[in-house]
Design a protein around this motif. Sequence first.
Motif, PDB file in Angstrom:
ATOM      1  N   GLY A 419       0.782  -1.235   0.000  1.00 56.97           N
ATOM      2  CA  GLY A 419       0.000   0.000   0.000  1.00 56.97           C
ATOM      3  C   GLY A 419       0.806   1.273   0.000  1.00 56.97           C
ATOM      4  O   GLY A 419       0.320   2.303   0.492  1.00 56.97           O
ATOM      5  N   LEU A 420       2.023   1.264  -0.536  1.00 55.90           N
ATOM      6  CA  LEU A 420       2.832   2.481  -0.585  1.00 55.90           C
ATOM      7  C   LEU A 420       2.353   3.371  -1.729  1.00 55.90           C
ATOM      8  O   LEU A 420       2.143   2.907  -2.857  1.00 55.90           O
ATOM      9  CB  LEU A 420       4.310   2.132  -0.771  1.00 55.90           C
ATOM     10  N   SER A 421       2.191   4.645  -1.452  1.00 53.46           N
ATOM     11  CA  SER A 421       1.716   5.581  -2.461  1.00 53.46           C
ATOM     12  C   SER A 421       2.837   5.905  -3.446  1.00 53.46           C
ATOM     13  O   SER A 421       3.999   6.070  -3.052  1.00 53.46           O
ATOM     14  CB  SER A 421       1.215   6.863  -1.795  1.00 53.46           C
ATOM     15  N   SER A 422       2.466   6.013  -4.720  1.00 50.57           N
ATOM     16  CA  SER A 422       3.455   6.339  -5.749  1.00 50.57           C
ATOM     17  C   SER A 422       3.787   7.822  -5.773  1.00 50.57           C
ATOM     18  O   SER A 422       4.752   8.220  -6.436  1.00 50.57           O
ATOM     19  CB  SER A 422       2.937   5.918  -7.129  1.00 50.57           C
ATOM     20  N   ASP A 423       3.030   8.657  -5.067  1.00 48.82           N
ATOM     21  CA  ASP A 423       3.264  10.099  -5.083  1.00 48.82           C
ATOM     22  C   ASP A 423       4.042  10.592  -3.874  1.00 48.82           C
ATOM     23  O   ASP A 423       4.484  11.745  -3.866  1.00 48.82           O
ATOM     24  CB  ASP A 423       1.914  10.844  -5.136  1.00 48.82           C
ATOM     25  N   GLY A 424       4.191   9.771  -2.848  1.00 51.31           N
ATOM     26  CA  GLY A 424       4.853  10.219  -1.634  1.00 51.31           C
ATOM     27  C   GLY A 424       6.348   9.954  -1.664  1.00 51.31           C
ATOM     28  O   GLY A 424       6.925   9.488  -2.650  1.00 51.31           O
ATOM     29  N   HIS A 425       6.991  10.241  -0.515  1.00 45.94           N
ATOM     30  CA  HIS A 425       8.441  10.052  -0.377  1.00 45.94           C
ATOM     31  C   HIS A 425       8.796   8.672   0.153  1.00 45.94           C
ATOM     32  O   HIS A 425       9.969   8.283   0.097  1.00 45.94           O
ATOM     33  CB  HIS A 425       9.027  11.107   0.573  1.00 45.94           C
ATOM     34  N   GLU A 426       7.832   7.927   0.678  1.00 40.91           N
ATOM     35  CA  GLU A 426       8.154   6.675   1.343  1.00 40.91           C
ATOM     36  C   GLU A 426       8.628   5.618   0.359  1.00 40.91           C
ATOM     37  O   GLU A 426       9.592   4.887   0.642  1.00 40.91           O
ATOM     38  CB  GLU A 426       6.936   6.166   2.116  1.00 40.91           C
ATOM     39  N   LEU A 427       8.010   5.511  -0.798  1.00 39.86           N
ATOM     40  CA  LEU A 427       8.387   4.485  -1.764  1.00 39.86           C
ATOM     41  C   LEU A 427       9.818   4.672  -2.252  1.00 39.86           C
ATOM     42  O   LEU A 427      10.626   3.728  -2.183  1.00 39.86           O
ATOM     43  CB  LEU A 427       7.396   4.478  -2.929  1.00 39.86           C
ATOM     44  N   PRO A 428      10.232   5.848  -2.760  1.00 39.27           N
ATOM     45  CA  PRO A 428      11.639   5.986  -3.156  1.00 39.27           C
ATOM     46  C   PRO A 428      12.603   5.900  -1.978  1.00 39.27           C
ATOM     47  O   PRO A 428      13.741   5.441  -2.136  1.00 39.27           O
ATOM     48  CB  PRO A 428      11.684   7.369  -3.824  1.00 39.27           C
ATOM     49  N   PHE A 429      12.170   6.325  -0.781  1.00 39.50           N
ATOM     50  CA  PHE A 429      13.027   6.230   0.406  1.00 39.50           C
ATOM     51  C   PHE A 429      13.371   4.774   0.685  1.00 39.50           C
ATOM     52  O   PHE A 429      14.556   4.412   0.820  1.00 39.50           O
ATOM     53  CB  PHE A 429      12.288   6.865   1.590  1.00 39.50           C
ATOM     54  N   LEU A 430      12.354   3.928   0.786  1.00 36.18           N
ATOM     55  CA  LEU A 430      12.602   2.514   1.071  1.00 36.18           C
ATOM     56  C   LEU A 430      13.303   1.818  -0.083  1.00 36.18           C
ATOM     57  O   LEU A 430      14.112   0.909   0.131  1.00 36.18           O
ATOM     58  CB  LEU A 430      11.274   1.818   1.379  1.00 36.18           C
ATOM     59  N   PHE A 431      13.023   2.251  -1.303  1.00 37.48           N
ATOM     60  CA  PHE A 431      13.653   1.660  -2.474  1.00 37.48           C
ATOM     61  C   PHE A 431      15.165   1.890  -2.441  1.00 37.48           C
ATOM     62  O   PHE A 431      15.957   0.966  -2.682  1.00 37.48           O
ATOM     63  CB  PHE A 431      13.028   2.268  -3.728  1.00 37.48           C
ATOM     64  N   GLU A 432      15.590   3.114  -2.128  1.00 33.63           N
ATOM     65  CA  GLU A 432      17.023   3.409  -2.086  1.00 33.63           C
ATOM     66  C   GLU A 432      17.697   2.718  -0.913  1.00 33.63           C
ATOM     67  O   GLU A 432      18.836   2.254  -1.026  1.00 33.63           O
ATOM     68  CB  GLU A 432      17.234   4.926  -2.008  1.00 33.63           C
ATOM     69  N   GLN A 433      17.012   2.630   0.226  1.00 34.43           N
ATOM     70  CA  GLN A 433      17.628   1.938   1.354  1.00 34.43           C
ATOM     71  C   GLN A 433      17.782   0.452   1.077  1.00 34.43           C
ATOM     72  O   GLN A 433      18.795  -0.157   1.427  1.00 34.43           O
ATOM     73  CB  GLN A 433      16.808   2.153   2.623  1.00 34.43           C
ATOM     74  N   ALA A 434      16.781  -0.153   0.447  1.00 28.71           N
ATOM     75  CA  ALA A 434      16.895  -1.574   0.110  1.00 28.71           C
ATOM     76  C   ALA A 434      18.054  -1.823  -0.843  1.00 28.71           C
ATOM     77  O   ALA A 434      18.777  -2.818  -0.720  1.00 28.71           O
ATOM     78  CB  ALA A 434      15.583  -2.071  -0.496  1.00 28.71           C
ATOM     79  N   GLN A 435      18.263  -0.910  -1.791  1.00 31.40           N
ATOM     80  CA  GLN A 435      19.378  -1.070  -2.715  1.00 31.40           C
ATOM     81  C   GLN A 435      20.713  -0.945  -1.995  1.00 31.40           C
ATOM     82  O   GLN A 435      21.656  -1.696  -2.262  1.00 31.40           O
ATOM     83  CB  GLN A 435      19.272  -0.026  -3.834  1.00 31.40           C
TER      84      GLN A 435
END
Length: 707
Positions: A419-435
């Motif tokens: 349920g992560l929104s595509s417009d917020g900061h949470e999705l790219p934040f977690l994406f970069e940390q996972a990488q």
Amino acid sequence: MSSPADPLSLFLPAGWLYREPRGGGARPWLPPRRAWFVLTRDSLDQFSSSGKGARRLGSLVLTSLCSVTGPERRPKETGLWSVTVSGRKHSVRLCSPRQAEAERWGVALREVIASMAPLETPTQLLLRDIQESYGDPEAVALIYRRNPILRHTSGALYAPLLPLPYGVSAPGPGYAPLREEAVRLFLALQALEGARRPGPLMQGVLQTCRDLPALRDELFLQLAKQTSGPAGPPGPPATQDPAALRYWQLLTCMSCTFRPGGPVRGHLLGHLERTEQALPDSELAEYARFIRKALGRTRGRELVPSLAEISALSRRQELLCTVHCPGGGACPVAIDSHTTAGEVARELVGRLGLTRSRNAFALYEQRGPQERALAGGTLVADVLTRFENLAVEEAGLEDPPDSGWRLCLRLHGPLHPEGLSSDGHELPFLFEQAQALLLRGRPSPPDDTLRAQAALRLRSLHRDFSPRAPLPRLDRLLPTSAPPREDPLRPVPRPPRSAALLAGAIWSPALAKRRAERARRGGAGRTAGSVAREGGGGAGTAAAVLGGWKRLRGMGRAEAMAAYLALAAQCPGFGAARYDVLELSTEPGGGAPQKLCLGLGAKAMSLSRPGETQPVHSVSYGRVAACQLMGPHTLALRVGESQLLLQSPQVEEIMQLVNAYLANPSPARPSSSPPPCQDLPDTSPPSQHPGLDEPQGQSGCLGQLQD
């Protein structure tokens, strides 16, 4: 001598002892002399004999400030057991060939000193008079005018303002006895008036007070004295003197670092209030208000302020620190000396719009691959001071590290990718940390999952595949494999002289030029396989990643990032943390504490010995009934009917993370056989992770990439 009828005389020894002559420490060749010692309720007397009318050889007046050290033996000097009694003007060293006798005298001297009424200095008596005259400003001003010890002075201070014990050596090398250190502190205060760079001098004074807690109230009183003005309470002359501000600036730093004692605190608050009333619109009144607020918030510091913090406090301003986020972003945050890591994390979570997120975030300290979560109550100012100290220590190394320590905001606890929104900061934040965690090998999923994540990474960064697009570097997509183990070097036999001459004759400049040109052409025509080998894979890895990228045509950027996080969340080792702990036995006589490594994974926790992969204990979170603190550094875990006690300086962080996993309802917690230790990061090769193929085979994205 004491009267026999005195009940206290029954416990006061008298007898023959050896005494070290005055200055005997500087002149060790002088032998100790024998004398008759008598201990009374208020003195230690020496006589030439034990009979009546014996000549008195010396006397030491005992007060509550006297101190006793020993017994100790000096085999290289006299071979006797000695007890040293330190008084106001001199010290006496009693020597005996028997240890029991020296211990008996030491105990008796300590009991006599402890039974005496506490000695008060003239400054303490004046502070009491000021407190009693609190409601009468004229009486307080009169006390200041009649007693120069309370006012600013340019002369030296020959004795401490508070009662400090005689002859007590300060802990640590480089420190003199406490009374001498108190006088040195006042000299350092006076040196502030003409210092070109007052910051290091202020930091040195603060460090002395941190190492010697007995001097903190003394320094508070010295600063109150130097900020009172030459004629008593602050007046117009003090406000026009730039040097007077140095005392107020140091008092500001002290109030943000230490808490004064009760009587000293009351006097200091009254001094600040009188300053505000006498000069309401002056800069000194601003300092007084700032200090009064700081005294209400200060709860003690682990480290003294850094130079940057001292500079900010001298201007009564906040300190600006930078908190880095995954992906290269950074957020400036204004803090003060009392701001905690939890407050900074909550402020950044609010800025990024993550307040309603199911994921938990915390502040970390990081340098390269090293990172450690900060407990919510940790003062950020102490962390910045530690960074400054480490930078100074590493500046003297021959090979200093490339990157320094920094503050980072990270995911703390289980990952909820749903349920992560595509417009917020949470999705790219977690994406970069996972990488970032993937490149460090935390976790190490199977090769097919690595290729799928690399293809999704390319899709989210470079859109659709294009033959004209530059070939990406695989070392930024996949974790770098460990370098191959090289065989030990073997000695090469030295060629005969004729062979060396022949080799020199054949190797011509033209041949060298042709070989260099051939090497240059070979380096310019690198293939995808060569690039893949630099990133830790082979030509097959590069082809699989590029093929997966091609098959993702048309997938949106947010969809690719969400699929990437879904694969990361399926890895049991994702976001796992490791801590060095001591396991305490819960049974009486259970033995010494055992040094272990605690691993907190997504589904289980494990305890293993340092350097070993097989766990000593391994349990799933579903079997953990409670997690609570049992002391300042002790954590209790109740598993079924047994209890596990762990000791670590990071128990608050461990408890916070364990409770976060216990409250996580999303992952199914196995109730049968607990997962092995390979469920934790950096403990085993990737191929030893069990159970990864089944959940990842259910992912539609991974199946699409493998078609």
